[in-house]
Scaffold this active site. Structure first.
Site, PDB file in Angstrom:
ATOM      1  N   LYS A  78       6.208  -2.772   9.788  1.00  0.00           N
ATOM      2  CA  LYS A  78       5.793  -1.704   8.874  1.00  0.00           C
ATOM      3  C   LYS A  78       5.419  -0.483   9.701  1.00  0.00           C
ATOM      4  CE  LYS A  78       4.813  -1.152   4.360  1.00  0.00           C
ATOM      5  NZ  LYS A  78       5.408  -1.755   3.174  1.00  0.00           N
ATOM      6  N   ASN A 184       5.984   4.926  -8.903  1.00  0.00           N
ATOM      7  CA  ASN A 184       7.385   4.487  -8.955  1.00  0.00           C
ATOM      8  C   ASN A 184       7.516   3.069  -9.510  1.00  0.00           C
ATOM      9  OD1 ASN A 184       8.447   6.873  -7.908  1.00  0.00           O
ATOM     10  ND2 ASN A 184       7.969   6.237  -5.829  1.00  0.00           N
TER      11      ASN A 184
HETATM   12  P1  NAI Z   1       3.624   5.344  -5.735  1.00  0.00           P
HETATM   13  O1  NAI Z   1       2.989   6.199  -4.719  1.00  0.00           O
HETATM   14  O2  NAI Z   1       4.880   5.791  -6.391  1.00  0.00           O
HETATM   15  O3  NAI Z   1       2.591   4.998  -6.914  1.00  0.00           O
HETATM   16  C1  NAI Z   1       1.254   4.670  -6.677  1.00  0.00           C
HETATM   17  C2  NAI Z   1       0.467   5.243  -7.851  1.00  0.00           C
HETATM   18  O4  NAI Z   1      -0.854   4.756  -7.773  1.00  0.00           O
HETATM   19  C3  NAI Z   1       0.409   6.757  -7.870  1.00  0.00           C
HETATM   20  O5  NAI Z   1       0.749   7.227  -9.153  1.00  0.00           O
HETATM   21  C4  NAI Z   1      -1.058   7.049  -7.531  1.00  0.00           C
HETATM   22  O6  NAI Z   1      -1.534   8.239  -8.144  1.00  0.00           O
HETATM   23  C5  NAI Z   1      -1.731   5.829  -8.081  1.00  0.00           C
HETATM   24  N1  NAI Z   1      -3.042   5.526  -7.507  1.00  0.00           N
HETATM   25  C6  NAI Z   1      -3.466   5.636  -6.227  1.00  0.00           C
HETATM   26  N2  NAI Z   1      -4.726   5.219  -6.111  1.00  0.00           N
HETATM   27  C7  NAI Z   1      -5.115   4.813  -7.337  1.00  0.00           C
HETATM   28  C8  NAI Z   1      -6.303   4.253  -7.863  1.00  0.00           C
HETATM   29  N3  NAI Z   1      -7.380   4.011  -7.098  1.00  0.00           N
HETATM   30  N4  NAI Z   1      -6.336   3.946  -9.180  1.00  0.00           N
HETATM   31  C9  NAI Z   1      -5.281   4.163  -9.958  1.00  0.00           C
HETATM   32  N5  NAI Z   1      -4.122   4.696  -9.528  1.00  0.00           N
HETATM   33  C10 NAI Z   1      -4.044   5.010  -8.226  1.00  0.00           C
HETATM   34  O7  NAI Z   1       3.843   3.913  -5.017  1.00  0.00           O
HETATM   35  P2  NAI Z   1       4.802   2.736  -5.463  1.00  0.00           P
HETATM   36  O8  NAI Z   1       6.064   2.819  -4.705  1.00  0.00           O
HETATM   37  O9  NAI Z   1       4.833   2.668  -6.937  1.00  0.00           O
HETATM   38  O10 NAI Z   1       4.017   1.467  -4.884  1.00  0.00           O
HETATM   39  C11 NAI Z   1       2.861   0.963  -5.535  1.00  0.00           C
HETATM   40  C12 NAI Z   1       2.359  -0.248  -4.782  1.00  0.00           C
HETATM   41  O11 NAI Z   1       3.366  -1.257  -4.731  1.00  0.00           O
HETATM   42  C13 NAI Z   1       1.977   0.022  -3.312  1.00  0.00           C
HETATM   43  O12 NAI Z   1       0.895  -0.788  -2.960  1.00  0.00           O
HETATM   44  C14 NAI Z   1       3.201  -0.416  -2.544  1.00  0.00           C
HETATM   45  O13 NAI Z   1       2.912  -0.794  -1.215  1.00  0.00           O
HETATM   46  C15 NAI Z   1       3.634  -1.607  -3.377  1.00  0.00           C
HETATM   47  N6  NAI Z   1       5.040  -1.931  -3.247  1.00  0.00           N
HETATM   48  C16 NAI Z   1       5.984  -1.010  -3.546  1.00  0.00           C
HETATM   49  C17 NAI Z   1       7.327  -1.340  -3.435  1.00  0.00           C
HETATM   50  C18 NAI Z   1       8.400  -0.380  -3.855  1.00  0.00           C
HETATM   51  O14 NAI Z   1       9.552  -0.832  -4.060  1.00  0.00           O
HETATM   52  N7  NAI Z   1       8.116   0.902  -4.021  1.00  0.00           N
HETATM   53  C19 NAI Z   1       7.761  -2.661  -2.947  1.00  0.00           C
HETATM   54  C20 NAI Z   1       6.662  -3.576  -2.731  1.00  0.00           C
HETATM   55  C21 NAI Z   1       5.347  -3.203  -2.841  1.00  0.00           C
END
Ligand code: NAI
Length: 352
Positions: A78, A184
């Site tokens: 990572k 996302n």
């Molecule tokens: P993203 O950045 O698109 O979405 C994260 C969202 O969480 C944002 O809208 C943000 O404003 C919100 N957020 C941040 N802190 C917060 C809080 N304390 N309370 C409520 N909302 C909060 O990220 P994404 O890609 O959707 O990933 C989300 C999670 O899933 C991360 O932990 C990531 O590591 C994990 N993940 C993502 C994958 C992917 O395909 N994108 C694959 C596997 C895991």
């Protein structure tokens, strides 16, 4: 470094500083026993370098376990880039190209892709410098691109499996899911859940984002500070890691925890508290493997979109089997998953 609480036998940890662009990053490669260490690149503004290092180490180890449990020929790694980075434009591309040169320098021991704060355009900049990258825009029916929809589909299947076991329900109609973070993955998950008639309560640190999605799906929103304790059937953490602490577990409003965020359980005490409360927990790296299955297929080649979708769909039965085995053996499901994944890695290490 070797005594860092999260070091856990990492094969390498590389610190980067690029004077030309100001890029500062760390690339952690936990294990290459099963294949190249593959895992996304995160851009985040950490309090200090130590906090970023801890995140990289925990996420990298998590990728080793995730890739092993998904039966992928990939190890775990990572990268974290110390933010903030500029928005889209030449300065941002230059930073990602510098990152790409560093990835190239690792000679294939680490393969990068998107994580929080990183998009397909960023990976395109990386690809100008190295082939050890995935999650690139694809045309037509080719495999690859943004991993989030695949992650969301896998999480949906995992939620269905957990709900079936916990509540004896075969569908999600009327099932109340509290979703923390509607970016996302969380956003895509909410759409899939809404299509199946689930009742949704959403929260996001970006309240406008939560409100817009709630209006689209007929859902309600709540404050991010209370989403974890919202009375619901399922709590789906889809923001950042570490949300399950000894303190927060006591406030959980749902009997099932199943979501996309990496490293949901903060520490051993939180894992124990979760089990003591009788929560049906779906190990994060088992349920959220859809994205790495997709970007892994893009990198490794030789798979169709149908193959990838079938592998993501298999997350449902995998979660179900894991929950069943944990219950039959009377063991904590998170520890069982760790043990199974580590056994696969150890077998590959000794075999190779
Ligand atoms: P993203 O950045 O698109 O979405 C994260 C969202 O969480 C944002 O809208 C943000 O404003 C919100 N957020 C941040 N802190 C917060 C809080 N304390 N309370 C409520 N909302 C909060 O990220 P994404 O890609 O959707 O990933 C989300 C999670 O899933 C991360 O932990 C990531 O590591 C994990 N993940 C993502 C994958 C992917 O395909 N994108 C694959 C596997 C895991």
């Amino acid at each position: 470094m070797f005594t860092h609480p999260d070091f856990d036998g990492h094969e390498s940890v590389t610190w980067l500083q690029d004077p030309g662009t100001g890029l500062r990053a760390v690339i952690a490669v936990h294990s290459t026993a099963l294949g190249p260490g593959m895992g996304g690149c995160r851009v985040w503004t950490y309090a200090d370098a130590a906090e970023g290092l801890t995140d990289a180490l925990r996420l990298s180890r998590g990728m080793s376990l995730k890739n092993a449990m998904a039966d992928l020929p990939l190890g775990g790694g990572k990268a974290v880039i110390f933010g903030p980075l500029p928005g889209p434009g030449t300065a941002r591309s230059a930073a990602f190209r510098a990152f790409g040169r560093a990835v190239a320098g690792l000679g294939g021991r680490y393969v990068t892709a998107e994580d929080v704060g990183v998009g397909v355009a960023d990976m395109a900049a990386v690809a100008q410098e190295t082939g050890f990258v995935s999650g690139l825009a694809q045309s037509g029916d080719a495999v690859g691109g943004d991993p989030s929809p695949f992650t969301a589909l896998g999480v949906l299947r995992g939620i269905e499996a957990a709900v079936a076991r916990r509540f004896g329900r075969t569908d999600l109609a009327g099932c109340h899911v509290a979703v923390q973070g509607v970016g996302n993955v969380g956003g895509a998950l909410c759409r899939l859940l809404a299509e199946r008639g689930a009742r949704l309560t959403l929260a996001d640190a970006d309240s406008a984002r939560a409100l817009a999605l709630a209006a689209e799906l007929g859902a309600v929103t709540t404050d991010p500070g209370v989403i974890l304790e919202t009375p619901a059937d399922v709590f789906a953490p889809c923001a950042l890691g570490g949300v399950l602490t000894m303190q927060s577990v006591g406030r959980l409003g749902a009997a099932v925890v199943a979501g996309a965020a990496n490293n949901q359980i903060w520490d051993e005490a939180a894992g124990a508290a979760l089990a003591a409360r009788g929560v049906t927990y779906v190990p994060d790296y088992v349920i959220n493997a859809g994205g790495i299955i997709a970007v892994g297929a893009e990198y490794l080649g030789g798979q169709t979109r149908a193959d990838v979708l079938a592998a993501v769909e298999a997350i449902g039965p995998r979660v179900g089997a894991l929950l069943d085995r944990a219950q039959a053996d009377g063991v904590r499901v998170d520890l069982l998953a760790d043990r199974m994944a580590l056994e696969k890695i150890a077998a590959a290490r000794h075999g190779g």
